[in-house]
Design a protein around this motif. Structure first.
Motif, short mmCIF file in Angstrom:
data_model
loop_
_atom_site.label_atom_id
_atom_site.label_comp_id
_atom_site.label_asym_id
_atom_site.label_seq_id
_atom_site.Cartn_x
_atom_site.Cartn_y
_atom_site.Cartn_z
N SER A 154 35.18 17.12 109.25
CA SER A 154 36.76 18.08 110.46
C SER A 154 38.05 18.18 108.64
O SER A 154 37.49 17.74 107.92
CB SER A 154 37.02 18.41 111.74
N PHE A 155 38.60 18.98 108.64
CA PHE A 155 39.71 19.05 107.93
C PHE A 155 40.85 17.92 108.78
O PHE A 155 41.45 17.75 109.78
CB PHE A 155 40.64 20.79 107.78
N ASP A 156 41.48 17.54 107.78
CA ASP A 156 42.66 16.18 108.23
C ASP A 156 43.66 17.00 108.27
O ASP A 156 44.74 18.08 107.38
CB ASP A 156 42.64 15.31 107.16
N PRO A 157 44.08 17.03 109.37
CA PRO A 157 45.07 17.75 109.38
C PRO A 157 46.67 18.05 109.10
O PRO A 157 47.42 18.55 108.47
CB PRO A 157 45.78 17.45 111.15
N ALA A 158 47.10 16.40 108.16
CA ALA A 158 47.55 15.87 107.59
C ALA A 158 47.64 17.28 106.60
O ALA A 158 49.48 17.29 105.87
CB ALA A 158 48.00 14.48 106.99
N ALA A 159 46.47 16.85 105.25
CA ALA A 159 46.38 17.26 104.01
C ALA A 159 45.74 19.39 104.69
O ALA A 159 46.13 20.20 103.90
CB ALA A 159 45.63 16.83 103.58
N TRP A 160 45.47 20.18 105.86
CA TRP A 160 44.80 21.22 106.18
C TRP A 160 45.43 21.81 107.15
O TRP A 160 45.27 21.23 108.30
CB TRP A 160 44.03 21.12 105.97
N PRO A 161 47.21 21.68 107.35
CA PRO A 161 47.91 21.83 108.69
C PRO A 161 46.96 23.22 109.65
O PRO A 161 47.03 23.20 110.69
CB PRO A 161 49.01 22.57 108.95
N ASP A 162 46.76 24.15 109.24
CA ASP A 162 46.04 25.44 109.45
C ASP A 162 44.68 25.98 108.86
O ASP A 162 44.94 27.01 108.09
CB ASP A 162 47.27 26.67 109.89
N PRO A 163 43.66 25.01 108.89
CA PRO A 163 42.57 25.61 107.84
C PRO A 163 42.22 26.96 108.50
O PRO A 163 41.48 28.11 107.68
CB PRO A 163 41.63 24.32 108.24
N ALA A 164 42.30 26.74 109.90
CA ALA A 164 42.00 28.32 109.63
C ALA A 164 42.61 30.15 109.41
O ALA A 164 41.82 30.80 108.78
CB ALA A 164 41.83 29.03 111.51
N ALA A 165 44.72 29.38 108.97
CA ALA A 165 44.20 30.68 108.36
C ALA A 165 44.27 30.58 107.30
O ALA A 165 43.83 31.36 105.76
CB ALA A 165 45.94 30.38 108.78
N MET A 166 43.95 29.23 106.46
CA MET A 166 44.04 29.25 104.85
C MET A 166 42.32 30.19 105.07
O MET A 166 42.32 31.30 104.00
CB MET A 166 43.10 28.27 104.24
N LYS A 182 40.51 32.61 106.75
CA LYS A 182 41.20 33.45 107.04
C LYS A 182 41.93 34.23 105.13
O LYS A 182 41.76 35.85 105.11
CB LYS A 182 42.05 34.04 108.06
N ASN A 183 43.13 34.18 105.30
CA ASN A 183 43.71 34.05 103.83
C ASN A 183 42.42 34.44 102.48
O ASN A 183 42.44 34.70 101.87
CB ASN A 183 44.60 33.85 103.34
N LEU A 184 41.78 33.64 102.60
CA LEU A 184 40.73 33.76 101.73
C LEU A 184 39.82 34.51 101.54
O LEU A 184 39.61 35.08 100.54
CB LEU A 184 40.66 32.34 100.78
N SER A 185 39.02 35.04 102.77
CA SER A 185 38.73 36.18 103.11
C SER A 185 39.28 37.28 102.51
O SER A 185 38.55 38.52 102.23
CB SER A 185 38.33 35.80 104.44
N SER A 186 40.50 37.44 102.85
CA SER A 186 40.95 38.64 102.57
C SER A 186 41.29 39.34 101.04
O SER A 186 41.74 39.62 100.15
CB SER A 186 42.53 39.49 103.01
N LEU A 187 41.11 37.70 100.47
CA LEU A 187 41.05 37.99 98.58
C LEU A 187 39.08 38.06 98.43
O LEU A 187 39.31 37.88 97.36
CB LEU A 187 41.62 36.64 97.62
N GLY A 188 38.42 38.17 99.32
CA GLY A 188 36.97 38.62 98.90
C GLY A 188 36.56 37.11 98.57
O GLY A 188 35.31 37.27 97.87
N MET A 189 36.99 36.48 98.70
CA MET A 189 36.24 34.70 99.23
C MET A 189 35.75 33.78 100.22
O MET A 189 36.23 34.30 101.00
CB MET A 189 37.27 33.84 98.29
N ARG A 190 34.83 33.27 100.14
CA ARG A 190 34.19 31.81 101.21
C ARG A 190 34.24 30.79 100.84
O ARG A 190 33.65 30.52 100.00
CB ARG A 190 33.03 33.18 101.04
N VAL A 191 34.67 30.76 101.69
CA VAL A 191 35.17 28.71 101.97
C VAL A 191 33.84 28.23 102.38
O VAL A 191 32.83 28.28 103.08
CB VAL A 191 35.58 28.58 102.22
N MET A 192 33.06 27.48 101.33
CA MET A 192 32.03 26.39 102.04
C MET A 192 32.19 25.16 101.27
O MET A 192 33.06 24.49 101.32
CB MET A 192 30.54 26.88 100.67
N VAL A 193 31.89 24.55 102.77
CA VAL A 193 31.99 22.91 102.77
C VAL A 193 30.82 22.32 102.40
O VAL A 193 29.44 22.47 102.70
CB VAL A 193 32.97 22.36 103.94
#
Length: 104
Positions: A4-16, A18-29
């Protein structure tokens, strides 16, 4: 081992995501198949024997590659219950936040 994401470093991963997706990117972990002391999954994996075990002692075999901060154990994907547990953690930590691509 937290999967999972560390909430201190990544407070809203779902928004991140979504934002990256709107720019044509997909996040891979990158998902590593082990857990270490102090991670949120370690106790469950060890206590439920969801780990690769030493054949003679029937205890979790340490993963001695030096990448973990503490005692590291490898989860055992040959066990259905272990796979279900790890997927539940991946789903809550990543999939439910919009991440659908994994490097295993």
């Amino acid at each position: 081992g937290d999967w999972s994401f560390d909430p201190a470093a990544w407070p809203d991963p779902a928004a991140m995501v979504k934002n990256l997706s709107s720019l044509g990117m997909r996040v891979m972990v990158s998902v590593w198949p082990f857990t270490t002391t102090g991670s949120t999954s370690h106790e469950t994996i060890v206590n439920k024997d969801y780990c690769v075990e030493n054949i003679t002692s029937q205890t979790c075999m340490p993963w001695p590659d030096g990448t973990c901060a503490g005692a590291c154990v490898l989860y055992d994907p040959s066990q259905e219950a272990a796979r279900s547990y790890v997927w539940s953690r991946l789903k809550a930590g990543y999939y439910d936040k919009g991440i659908k691509v994994y490097w295993l």
